[in-house]
Design an enzyme around this catalytic site. Structure first.
Site, PDB file in Angstrom:
ATOM      1  N   CYS A 209       0.855  -1.196   0.000  1.00 54.97           N
ATOM      2  CA  CYS A 209       0.000   0.000   0.000  1.00 54.97           C
ATOM      3  C   CYS A 209       0.887   1.241   0.000  1.00 54.97           C
ATOM      4  O   CYS A 209       0.586   2.245  -0.646  1.00 54.97           O
ATOM      5  CB  CYS A 209      -0.896   0.018   1.232  1.00 54.97           C
ATOM      6  SG  CYS A 209      -1.890  -1.462   1.462  1.00 54.97           S
ATOM      7  N   HIS A 213       0.815   4.919  -2.045  1.00 54.78           N
ATOM      8  CA  HIS A 213       0.282   6.045  -1.277  1.00 54.78           C
ATOM      9  C   HIS A 213       1.299   6.769  -0.398  1.00 54.78           C
ATOM     10  O   HIS A 213       0.966   7.785   0.211  1.00 54.78           O
ATOM     11  CB  HIS A 213      -0.928   5.579  -0.470  1.00 54.78           C
ATOM     12  CG  HIS A 213      -2.012   5.036  -1.350  1.00 54.78           C
ATOM     13  ND1 HIS A 213      -2.699   5.842  -2.244  1.00 54.78           N
ATOM     14  CD2 HIS A 213      -2.482   3.779  -1.534  1.00 54.78           C
ATOM     15  CE1 HIS A 213      -3.576   5.094  -2.913  1.00 54.78           C
ATOM     16  NE2 HIS A 213      -3.463   3.845  -2.514  1.00 54.78           N
ATOM     17  N   ARG A 252     -12.743  -1.701  -0.852  1.00 56.93           N
ATOM     18  CA  ARG A 252     -11.657  -1.002  -1.556  1.00 56.93           C
ATOM     19  C   ARG A 252     -10.303  -1.657  -1.235  1.00 56.93           C
ATOM     20  O   ARG A 252      -9.448  -1.792  -2.113  1.00 56.93           O
ATOM     21  CB  ARG A 252     -11.636   0.483  -1.162  1.00 56.93           C
ATOM     22  CG  ARG A 252     -10.654   1.313  -1.983  1.00 56.93           C
ATOM     23  CD  ARG A 252     -11.089   1.426  -3.431  1.00 56.93           C
ATOM     24  NE  ARG A 252     -10.096   2.104  -4.273  1.00 56.93           N
ATOM     25  CZ  ARG A 252      -9.154   1.464  -4.984  1.00 56.93           C
ATOM     26  NH1 ARG A 252      -9.063   0.148  -4.941  1.00 56.93           N
ATOM     27  NH2 ARG A 252      -8.310   2.154  -5.740  1.00 56.93           N
ATOM     28  N   CYS A 256      -7.817  -3.236  -3.993  1.00 54.56           N
ATOM     29  CA  CYS A 256      -6.382  -2.897  -4.092  1.00 54.56           C
ATOM     30  C   CYS A 256      -5.543  -4.164  -4.102  1.00 54.56           C
ATOM     31  O   CYS A 256      -4.618  -4.304  -4.904  1.00 54.56           O
ATOM     32  CB  CYS A 256      -5.954  -2.030  -2.912  1.00 54.56           C
ATOM     33  SG  CYS A 256      -6.380  -0.308  -3.120  1.00 54.56           S
TER      34      CYS A 256
END
Lengths: 295, 124
Positions: A209, A213, A252, A256
């Site tokens: 992740c 991000h 979500r 992902c």
């Protein structure tokens, strides 16, 4: 003369191995040099470090502005989003959620009896429950309310559950995320598990992740600009154009994971709940602005 | 005879210091890259039956799931291999089965390499 350089170099070597040189230069500690003690065990330090990281990465964008997700850093998309907000596509979900919220169970009780303040409670979730030693999310609390009233649980990710949480998100707008700082060993372990999940590379594409991000935030992945981690939890559920329906935060997460070629985990399973706990703590103090629309 | 004793620790120390003296906040800045599949062993050299390879791939995939690192591609390769085997396309079935096996092995290897690596990816 011959002994001094040997002793000196041995001293440097010893200091490097013991981590003293890293500390004195202010650099990061190595992965295998005792970092276990400072990862996930100081959540407030993590939160401050993340805010500072984004303020440095996006000069002129206050950390709290990331509550709008990608629209905080992408002006053209923001303009489109603001126009969409005039006739938002999540309105139907909010209306249907409101109807469900005030429809009594067979016991005569409604969700309004389970959730105080007319349902404006999203800021209190998730939280760590010391009795069960696990993270409790809003979706779980909705099903607990149903179980208390002898009603079958809603499937996680179902339209009915997403509509209910959309309504609760809507009436909770402008409240600020207030996840209590994890202090007990069990709460810290859950927080750390969330942090580890967020930072671990998965799938055959080998992405964490953090790859999108944190590391690549603000840059483009194909045609899409990547948002910051801060504020990721403030605006869910979202109406997602790609899905043509409302989507929960855990859906979500699963999307992902799938996108990087990893098998997703169960919605509301321990992995995603810990992840939500970690991300929510990082967004502490940020304004809730869900539900929202996203591409 | 004494020189290596002096210089070796110095060089090691300098290398270690220079490698850790960056000013970035996130230590691991390696761009994400897809893990490449190792070259397949040619079906002709693998003495196992396709069913045995599929069974082994399933075992490894289950192991990866338990480690929290299973890949969707492994599942896709297993499904494809089973479908081709049922259709009696033996060569293609064996290739898919081997791909499933390699994919499962790579996902397990990923779980091991991530044991500590994740700790350098968050700002400090």
């Amino acid at each position: 003369m011959k002994i001094f350089p040997l002793s000196f170099s041995m001293l440097i070597l010893a200091l490097v191995i013991s981590g003293q040189v890293y500390a004195s230069t202010g650099a990061n500690t190595g992965a295998n040099s005792g970092a276990e003690t400072d990862t996930g065990e100081n959540p407030e330090q993590d939160r401050q470090a993340l805010r500072a990281y984004y303020e440095n990465l996006f000069p002129g964008v206050p950390a709290d502005a990331h509550k709008d997700g990608i629209y905080a850093i992408d002006a053209p998309s923001r303009a489109q989003w603001q126009e969409m907000e005039e006739f938002p596509l999540y309105e139907i979900a909010v209306d249907e959620g409101e109807e469900l919220f005030y429809t009594p169970f067979d016991t005569g009780v409604t969700y309004a009896d389970c959730f105080e303040n007319e349902g404006a409670v999203k800021q209190l979730y998730p939280h760590f429950d010391e009795h069960t030693s696990s993270v409790v999310t809003l979706e779980m609390a909705i099903n607990t309310c149903r179980a208390t009233n002898k009603t079958t649980a809603l499937e996680y990710g179902s339209a009915e559950l997403n509509n209910l949480s959309s309504y609760i998100a809507f009436v909770s707008r402008n409240q600020k995320v207030q996840v209590a700082e994890p202090k007990t060993a069990a709460a810290l372990a859950a927080y750390k598990a969330g942090k580890r999940f967020y930072s671990t590379r998965r799938g055959h594409l080998n992405f964490a992740c953090t790859s999108c991000h944190i590391q690549l935030a603000g840059r483009k992945l194909r045609a899409e600009k990547l948002s910051a981690s801060l504020g990721h939890v403030t605006h869910f559920p979202v109406y997602r154009f790609k899905w043509q329906e409302m989507l929960s935060l855990h859906q979500r997460f699963a999307e992902c994971n799938s996108q990087v070629g990893a098998l997703p985990f169960d919605l509301q399973g321990v992995e995603y709940r810990n992840l939500e706990y970690f991300l929510s703590y990082l967004s502490n103090g940020m304004q809730l602005n869900g539900p929202a629309t996203r591409k | 005879m004494k020189k290596p004793g002096i210089f070796l620790p110095t060089i090691v120390a300098l290398l270690l210091v220079s490698g850790c003296n960056d000013s970035g906040q996130v230590k691991d800045n390696t761009p994400p890259q897809a893990l490449s599949e190792p070259a397949l062993q040619t079906p002709a050299t693998d003495k196992r039956t396709t069913s045995e390879i599929i069974a082994n791939a399933k075992t490894l995939h289950l192991q990866a799931r338990q480690l929290g690192h299973a890949w969707s591609t492994t599942q896709d390769h297993i499904t494809e291999a089973e479908k081709l085997l049922a259709a009696k396309d033996m060569v293609s079935a064996q290739v898919s089965a081997l791909r499933a096996e390699l994919s499962a092995s790579a996902s397990i290897a990923q779980s091991h390499s991530e044991q500590n690596a994740w700790q350098d990816r968050f700002p400090k």
